[in-house]
Write a protein that holds these residues in place. Structure first.
Motif, PDB file in Angstrom:
ATOM      1  N   ASN A 198      16.175  97.856  78.243  1.00 28.37           N
ATOM      2  CA  ASN A 198      15.092  97.373  79.034  1.00 28.37           C
ATOM      3  C   ASN A 198      15.591  96.758  80.418  1.00 28.37           C
ATOM      4  OD1 ASN A 198      12.909  97.984  77.415  1.00 28.37           O
ATOM      5  ND2 ASN A 198      13.428  96.151  76.218  1.00 28.37           N
ATOM      6  N   VAL A 199      14.770  96.785  81.360  1.00 31.27           N
ATOM      7  CA  VAL A 199      15.015  96.358  82.886  1.00 31.27           C
ATOM      8  C   VAL A 199      14.203  95.479  83.353  1.00 31.27           C
ATOM      9  CG1 VAL A 199      15.616  97.327  85.069  1.00 31.27           C
ATOM     10  CG2 VAL A 199      15.904  98.955  83.292  1.00 31.27           C
ATOM     11  N   THR A 200      14.539  94.531  84.045  1.00 33.39           N
ATOM     12  CA  THR A 200      13.773  93.389  85.002  1.00 33.39           C
ATOM     13  C   THR A 200      14.368  93.377  86.513  1.00 33.39           C
ATOM     14  OG1 THR A 200      13.027  91.204  84.863  1.00 33.39           O
ATOM     15  CG2 THR A 200      15.214  91.442  84.143  1.00 33.39           C
ATOM     16  N   ILE A 201      13.486  93.365  87.104  1.00 32.78           N
ATOM     17  CA  ILE A 201      13.843  93.278  88.638  1.00 32.78           C
ATOM     18  C   ILE A 201      13.878  91.574  88.700  1.00 32.78           C
ATOM     19  CG2 ILE A 201      12.811  93.290  91.007  1.00 32.78           C
ATOM     20  CD1 ILE A 201      11.046  95.702  90.242  1.00 32.78           C
ATOM     21  N   SER A 202      15.185  91.560  89.217  1.00 38.62           N
ATOM     22  CA  SER A 202      15.581  89.971  89.814  1.00 38.62           C
ATOM     23  C   SER A 202      15.412  89.553  91.029  1.00 38.62           C
ATOM     24  CB  SER A 202      17.089  89.948  89.310  1.00 38.62           C
ATOM     25  OG  SER A 202      18.020  90.588  89.917  1.00 38.62           O
ATOM     26  N   ARG A 203      15.369  90.464  92.177  1.00 36.85           N
ATOM     27  CA  ARG A 203      15.234  90.162  93.340  1.00 36.85           C
ATOM     28  C   ARG A 203      14.735  91.423  94.208  1.00 36.85           C
ATOM     29  NH1 ARG A 203      19.627  87.324  97.691  1.00 36.85           N
ATOM     30  NH2 ARG A 203      18.122  86.869  99.215  1.00 36.85           N
ATOM     31  N   ALA A 237      18.375  93.594  86.392  1.00 34.12           N
ATOM     32  CA  ALA A 237      19.272  93.464  85.317  1.00 34.12           C
ATOM     33  C   ALA A 237      18.755  94.133  84.254  1.00 34.12           C
ATOM     34  CB  ALA A 237      19.320  91.876  85.115  1.00 34.12           C
ATOM     35  N   THR A 238      19.722  94.166  83.196  1.00 37.30           N
ATOM     36  CA  THR A 238      19.154  95.010  81.825  1.00 37.30           C
ATOM     37  C   THR A 238      19.548  94.086  80.959  1.00 37.30           C
ATOM     38  OG1 THR A 238      21.462  96.017  81.608  1.00 37.30           O
ATOM     39  CG2 THR A 238      19.882  97.335  82.718  1.00 37.30           C
ATOM     40  N   TYR A 239      18.564  94.238  79.815  1.00 33.02           N
ATOM     41  CA  TYR A 239      18.827  93.378  78.852  1.00 33.02           C
ATOM     42  C   TYR A 239      18.417  94.136  77.392  1.00 33.02           C
ATOM     43  CZ  TYR A 239      13.598  92.822  79.019  1.00 33.02           C
ATOM     44  OH  TYR A 239      12.352  93.301  79.189  1.00 33.02           O
ATOM     45  N   GLY A 240      19.098  94.007  76.294  1.00 30.62           N
ATOM     46  CA  GLY A 240      18.813  94.550  75.200  1.00 30.62           C
ATOM     47  C   GLY A 240      19.888  95.852  75.063  1.00 30.62           C
ATOM     48  N   PRO A 241      19.748  96.298  73.825  1.00 30.63           N
ATOM     49  CA  PRO A 241      20.847  97.543  73.400  1.00 30.63           C
ATOM     50  C   PRO A 241      20.119  98.812  74.047  1.00 30.63           C
ATOM     51  CG  PRO A 241      19.633  97.011  71.381  1.00 30.63           C
ATOM     52  CD  PRO A 241      19.242  96.001  72.267  1.00 30.63           C
ATOM     53  N   GLY A 242      20.869  99.792  74.049  1.00 32.66           N
ATOM     54  CA  GLY A 242      20.454 101.115  74.563  1.00 32.66           C
ATOM     55  C   GLY A 242      21.558 102.005  75.016  1.00 32.66           C
ATOM     56  N   ASN A 243      21.219 103.359  75.091  1.00 32.52           N
ATOM     57  CA  ASN A 243      21.969 104.256  75.889  1.00 32.52           C
ATOM     58  C   ASN A 243      21.590 104.525  77.307  1.00 32.52           C
ATOM     59  OD1 ASN A 243      22.448 107.740  76.223  1.00 32.52           O
ATOM     60  ND2 ASN A 243      24.134 106.865  75.012  1.00 32.52           N
ATOM     61  N   LEU A 244      22.621 104.411  78.133  1.00 33.18           N
ATOM     62  CA  LEU A 244      22.135 104.265  79.407  1.00 33.18           C
ATOM     63  C   LEU A 244      23.179 105.314  80.247  1.00 33.18           C
ATOM     64  CD1 LEU A 244      20.902 102.935  82.029  1.00 33.18           C
ATOM     65  CD2 LEU A 244      22.758 101.287  81.908  1.00 33.18           C
ATOM     66  N   THR A 245      22.267 106.257  81.091  1.00 32.67           N
ATOM     67  CA  THR A 245      23.313 107.314  82.045  1.00 32.67           C
ATOM     68  C   THR A 245      22.884 106.916  83.446  1.00 32.67           C
ATOM     69  OG1 THR A 245      21.461 108.848  81.949  1.00 32.67           O
ATOM     70  CG2 THR A 245      23.171 108.865  80.201  1.00 32.67           C
ATOM     71  N   ALA A 254      13.246 108.215  79.238  1.00 34.46           N
ATOM     72  CA  ALA A 254      13.363 107.171  80.145  1.00 34.46           C
ATOM     73  C   ALA A 254      12.982 106.019  79.250  1.00 34.46           C
ATOM     74  CB  ALA A 254      12.438 107.372  81.240  1.00 34.46           C
ATOM     75  N   GLY A 255      13.528 104.978  79.584  1.00 29.71           N
ATOM     76  CA  GLY A 255      13.325 103.672  79.006  1.00 29.71           C
ATOM     77  C   GLY A 255      11.499 103.146  79.447  1.00 29.71           C
ATOM     78  N   HIS A 256      11.296 101.872  79.139  1.00 25.30           N
ATOM     79  CA  HIS A 256      10.100 101.452  79.467  1.00 25.30           C
ATOM     80  C   HIS A 256      10.395 100.915  80.643  1.00 25.30           C
ATOM     81  CE1 HIS A 256       8.217 101.229  75.643  1.00 25.30           C
ATOM     82  NE2 HIS A 256       9.321 100.725  75.023  1.00 25.30           N
ATOM     83  N   PRO A 257       9.157 101.006  81.684  1.00 26.78           N
ATOM     84  CA  PRO A 257       9.209 100.661  83.091  1.00 26.78           C
ATOM     85  C   PRO A 257       9.237  99.149  83.123  1.00 26.78           C
ATOM     86  CG  PRO A 257       7.388 102.054  82.715  1.00 26.78           C
ATOM     87  CD  PRO A 257       7.899 101.708  81.497  1.00 26.78           C
ATOM     88  N   SER A 258      10.103  98.639  84.212  1.00 25.55           N
ATOM     89  CA  SER A 258      10.066  97.265  84.482  1.00 25.55           C
ATOM     90  C   SER A 258       8.734  96.548  84.997  1.00 25.55           C
ATOM     91  CB  SER A 258      11.225  96.773  85.309  1.00 25.55           C
ATOM     92  OG  SER A 258      10.739  97.321  86.977  1.00 25.55           O
TER      93      SER A 258
END
Length: 463
Positions: free
Chosen positions: A336-341, A356-364, A419-423
């Motif tokens: 998962n992704v969250t916008i920090s600024r 920033a990212t949080y939680g497990p997952g496969n990322l490219t 694709a993962g969940h949108p921020s």
């Protein structure tokens, strides 16, 4: 045993009795005076004041009754007096005959025929008669094995200290001397021991982290074995309630009610000792209904979420997704992704975004999307603002913006498959979300419908 002495003078063929003994009593014949003063010492013939008439042949005859048969032995001796002067023929003569007795049949005596494992036991090979020296050997045979010679044991006593279960079996000894060799009958040593800690086996065999499993309506066999002499008596318990007596407990048609902790108790009735072992048995069963599936989507998004559930059952069902080609869609999801600024630059023609990212997952990599955000219920379509962002990157400067347009941004984590969940959706210079994120799904929007074909396969999670 009887010993008879007789005498034949030189030049004569007539055998004259001299003396006889049976071990308990003896007798010297009166005609023996012509030989000298005759007497018997045990089986030896003693002649004192030897006379010249003692020249001749002496015969010793023995009679021995053994094994229901009479055995006879003979010994011939010739007495010659040297010299011509009769006055010199005065002497004392002792004729000794040493009889070699055969060994009688040995008998094994056990100091304790049913000892408890750990004590001391002595086995004795007893021989009633036989001329020494005697030689002994020992033989051991287990109830289900061949007889073996116990090497290095030549004494009449065999000491087992301490005795253990490997000593159980038949013991036989052999005794021998210069005449013969005989073996005893077997004496059984019954070593008492146990019960050891029971070993439980389950059929059909299926393992879980904490025990065994079987399917509902299946026949399940639980077997218990604990080494013991005498053999163990067995009692089965399920969750502290007795369910069976005997080494094997069969559940003809297992149900979920048979799930529980099964304990096998082994009892040695001779020693009054107990041991026990417990195993966990879990009965697996399918959920009572078919799986239920539904779809949800975010307002104005082109992303939808497919959901299925199959409640009930043990263990919980595992669901897998297949496409129209029956290929698995069970790829690892990105984190998962969250916008920090998110801030404007260059008179609102650029924005600087950090995440920033949080939680497990496969990322490219990452994908940044933007759209015009106006204060109305309608919002513009999402457009790609930046793609092919390296997975290590956590910020990006975006240009080419119209200062007169209010923009909204969101970020998605990507991998090779999905694709993962949108921020959350953010606008520059504010922390307020401009639209509802995908974490708060509602029913599909009034945008153009998206046609999706899915297949769900559901199976109980049998390990």
């Amino acid at each position: 045993m009887a010993v008879l002495w007789s005498f034949t003078p030189l030049g004569s063929l007539v055998l004259q009795p001299v003396a006889v003994t049976n071990g308990a009593s003896s007798r010297v014949e009166s005609g023996a005076k012509a030989l000298g003063v005759v007497s018997l010492r045990n089986s030896s013939l003693v002649i004192e004041e030897l006379q010249e008439g003692a020249r001749g042949h002496f015969l010793c005859q023995t009679l021995l009754v053994s094994g229901g048969q009479v055995h006879t032995t003979y010994l011939y001796l010739t007495l010659a007096v040297l010299g011509e002067a009769p006055s010199l023929v005065v002497a004392s003569l002792q004729l000794t005959y040493r009889l070699l007795l055969p060994v009688s049949k040995p008998r094994v005596h056990l100091s304790d025929s049913s000892p408890t494992e750990g004590v001391s036991v002595v086995a004795t090979c007893a021989v009633r008669e036989g001329t020494e020296p005697l030689t002994f050997s020992w033989h051991h045979q287990t109830p289900r094995g061949p007889e073996e010679v116990l090497v290095g044991l030549s004494e009449p006593k065999l000491q087992l200290d301490p005795v253990n279960r490997t000593h159980l079996g038949w013991y036989r000894c052999s005794a021998s001397n210069a005449v013969n060799q005989l073996s005893s009958d077997g004496a059984f040593l019954d070593v008492i021991y146990g019960p050891d800690k029971p070993v439980i086996t389950v059929e059909p065999l299926g393992f879980t982290e904490d025990g065994f499993w079987a399917s509902e309506k299946e026949e399940v066999t639980l077997s218990c074995l604990a080494a013991s002499n005498p053999p163990s008596h067995y009692v089965w318990f399920r969750d502290d309630s007795q369910v069976h007596i005997g080494p094997t407990y069969i559940i003809a048609s297992a149900s979920r009610t048979h799930t529980g902790l099964y304990t096998c108790l082994a009892h040695n009735s001779h020693l009054d000792t107990h041991t026990q072992t417990a195993v966990q048995l879990t009965i697996y069963w399918e959920p009572p209904r078919s799986p239920t599936c539904w779809t949800t989507a975010t307002v104005g998004d082109q992303f939808i979420m497919l959901s299925c559930e199959w409640p009930g059952g043990e263990p919980p069902a595992m669901l897998s997704w297949l496409d129209r080609h029956q290929q698995s869609l069970g790829y690892p999801a990105p984190p998962n992704v969250t916008i920090s600024r998110l801030t404007y630059r260059r008179q609102r023609r650029e924005v600087q975004v950090q995440w920033a990212t949080y939680g497990p997952g496969n990322l490219t990599g990452f994908l940044v999307q933007q759209r015009a955000s106006v204060p109305s219920s309608e919002a513009g379509a999402w457009e790609v603002a930046a793609s092919d962002i390296e997975p290590e990157t956590r910020d990006r400067r975006l240009g080419g913006l119209d200062p007169g347009v209010l923009y909204a941004f969101r970020i998605l984590a990507m991998n090779h498959h999905t694709a993962g969940h949108p921020s959350e959706v953010k606008t520059p210079g504010t922390e307020t979300a401009a639209a509802t994120s995908s974490s708060n799904p509602v029913q599909e929007s009034t945008d153009a419908p998206v046609n999706v074909t899915i297949t769900v396969t559901a199976t109980p999670g049998v390990q």
